[in-house]
Design a protein around this motif. Sequence first.
Motif, short mmCIF file in Angstrom:
data_model
loop_
_atom_site.label_atom_id
_atom_site.label_comp_id
_atom_site.label_asym_id
_atom_site.label_seq_id
_atom_site.Cartn_x
_atom_site.Cartn_y
_atom_site.Cartn_z
N LYS A 75 35.71 -23.02 41.36
CA LYS A 75 36.99 -23.59 40.92
C LYS A 75 37.13 -25.08 41.25
CE LYS A 75 40.72 -21.97 42.99
NZ LYS A 75 41.86 -21.10 43.32
N ASP A 82 28.60 -25.96 48.02
CA ASP A 82 28.82 -26.34 46.61
C ASP A 82 28.68 -27.84 46.42
OD1 ASP A 82 31.35 -27.78 46.97
OD2 ASP A 82 32.29 -25.84 47.33
N ASN A 138 36.16 -20.19 44.95
CA ASN A 138 36.62 -21.55 45.30
C ASN A 138 35.54 -22.58 44.95
OD1 ASN A 138 39.13 -20.95 46.20
ND2 ASN A 138 38.71 -21.20 48.38
N ASN A 173 45.50 -29.50 46.25
CA ASN A 173 45.60 -29.99 44.88
C ASN A 173 46.77 -29.33 44.18
OD1 ASN A 173 42.59 -29.09 45.66
ND2 ASN A 173 42.64 -31.21 44.92
N LEU A 202 41.74 -18.94 51.72
CA LEU A 202 41.03 -19.31 52.96
C LEU A 202 41.69 -18.70 54.19
CD1 LEU A 202 39.90 -23.00 52.36
CD2 LEU A 202 38.51 -20.95 52.39
N ARG A 234 47.57 -25.87 50.19
CA ARG A 234 46.73 -26.29 49.06
C ARG A 234 46.67 -27.81 49.05
NH1 ARG A 234 47.47 -25.04 43.92
NH2 ARG A 234 45.37 -24.18 43.79
N GLY A 241 46.86 -20.49 47.48
CA GLY A 241 46.72 -21.13 48.80
C GLY A 241 46.59 -20.12 49.93
P1 ADP Z 1 43.55 -21.53 46.66
O1 ADP Z 1 42.12 -21.51 46.29
O2 ADP Z 1 44.29 -20.35 46.20
O3 ADP Z 1 44.21 -22.82 46.35
P2 ADP Z 1 42.56 -21.40 49.33
O4 ADP Z 1 43.23 -20.94 50.58
O5 ADP Z 1 41.38 -20.64 48.88
O6 ADP Z 1 43.64 -21.44 48.25
O7 ADP Z 1 42.15 -22.90 49.52
C1 ADP Z 1 43.06 -23.79 50.08
C2 ADP Z 1 42.77 -25.20 49.58
O8 ADP Z 1 41.55 -25.66 50.12
C3 ADP Z 1 42.56 -25.27 48.09
O9 ADP Z 1 43.78 -25.38 47.41
C4 ADP Z 1 41.71 -26.52 47.94
O10 ADP Z 1 42.52 -27.65 47.96
C5 ADP Z 1 40.87 -26.49 49.19
N1 ADP Z 1 39.53 -25.88 48.94
C6 ADP Z 1 39.15 -24.61 49.18
N2 ADP Z 1 37.87 -24.43 48.86
C7 ADP Z 1 37.40 -25.62 48.40
C8 ADP Z 1 36.13 -26.09 47.93
N3 ADP Z 1 35.06 -25.30 47.84
N4 ADP Z 1 36.03 -27.39 47.56
C9 ADP Z 1 37.10 -28.20 47.65
N5 ADP Z 1 38.31 -27.81 48.08
C10 ADP Z 1 38.48 -26.55 48.47
#
Ligand code: ADP
Length: 376
Positions: free
Chosen positions: A277, A304, A274, A325, A337, A323, A334
């Motif tokens: 990404k 990060d 993440n 974005n 986390l 999510r 999504g």
């Molecule tokens: P995914 O990565 O599959 O979209 P996650 O459950 O890991 O799903 O994350 C949920 C949402 O949280 C992400 O879609 C993003 O919008 C936000 N997110 C997670 N990690 C970060 C990060 N390091 N920086 C910014 N936004 C984050």
Amino acid sequence: MENPEQPENMNLERCVEELKIIKEELAIENKEKIKRAAELVIANIELAFQNAEKAKRAAELMLANKELIFQNEEKGKRAAELIIANIELAYQSQEKAKRAAELIIANKEHSFESEQKEKCATELRIANTELAYQNKEKEKRAAELNIVNKELEQFAFIASHDLQQPLRTVSNYLRLLEEKYLSQLDEDARKYINSTNNAIKRMNLLINSLLIFSQLGNNRKLANVDLKIVLEEVIADHEILIKNSGALIEMSAMPALNIYETEMRQLFQNLITNAIKFQKVETQPKISISAEQKKDKWQFAVKDNGIGIEAIHYEKIFDIFQRLNSKAEYEGSGIGLANCKKIVQLHKGDIWLESKPKEGSTFYFTIPNLAVSATN
Ligand code: ADP
């Protein structure tokens, strides 16, 4: 003048007579003188005695004076001592009065404090009873939640498992349609097939994520693992992603802890991927992973310099399929986390984040010291 008619004998006789008288008178005078002298001697002796007595008396008086002076001095000294003693006494009396006043105040304070303590103790007793009740309620709620969670996991597993079959059927028929009728299809129909294929892929991804989520921790085994090795392996597994993104990853010293290794690997993997990404365009991702000991647990942080997250989303992003974005911007299901939260909860820890939009995020989680025998 001599009488010429008187004979010489007569004169002599008279002279003798006179001498006799004079002699007698002299004898008397001598006697008187001797008597006087004797009296004088006596008087002198008396005087000498008196003088000696006076001298003795004077000496005695001098001694008595000295004694008096000494006594006076002693009296003066004693008086001075008495004055000092009196001052000291007056001071002590004052001090005693002060101390007594202080004691009265202290006693008042003490009785006030005692009253307050008594009040506090009563309040504490009430609060404890309340707390005990709340704890019981929480335990009840936790047990209920556990049952609901188990049911949900079961539902997610069955649903995702059962969804796979019809999805496979749709996918198969779509492939057949493509193979048999592609030449007969116009541009629009081909576009529709392409979009359906993409939707099937996404559906597949979601179903698989759900399956992984529902199965998470089912076969967990607690073991003492060096987290430095786990992290090095996660980084090695994502070598291509790290290289392509140009990410810089630094890591502090890591402990060896009793953990569920497979799950912990996934937790770090989700947070690190993440962090890579969700990067700003044309920014080199900089990620730092650290561990810090806090009393009876370890606190980890994955930091990060990415796009960041608004505070209103801090809770929501840990929910399943949430999510922030669009998938066109950033790939994902999504569920990452939600997995992280479940893994941390399996370890009886907490997970949270701090973030500033456009500056970056730090995800924190804690892992308490778990006893291998008790939790396996
Ligand atoms: P995914 O990565 O599959 O979209 P996650 O459950 O890991 O799903 O994350 C949920 C949402 O949280 C992400 O879609 C993003 O919008 C936000 N997110 C997670 N990690 C970060 C990060 N390091 N920086 C910014 N936004 C984050």
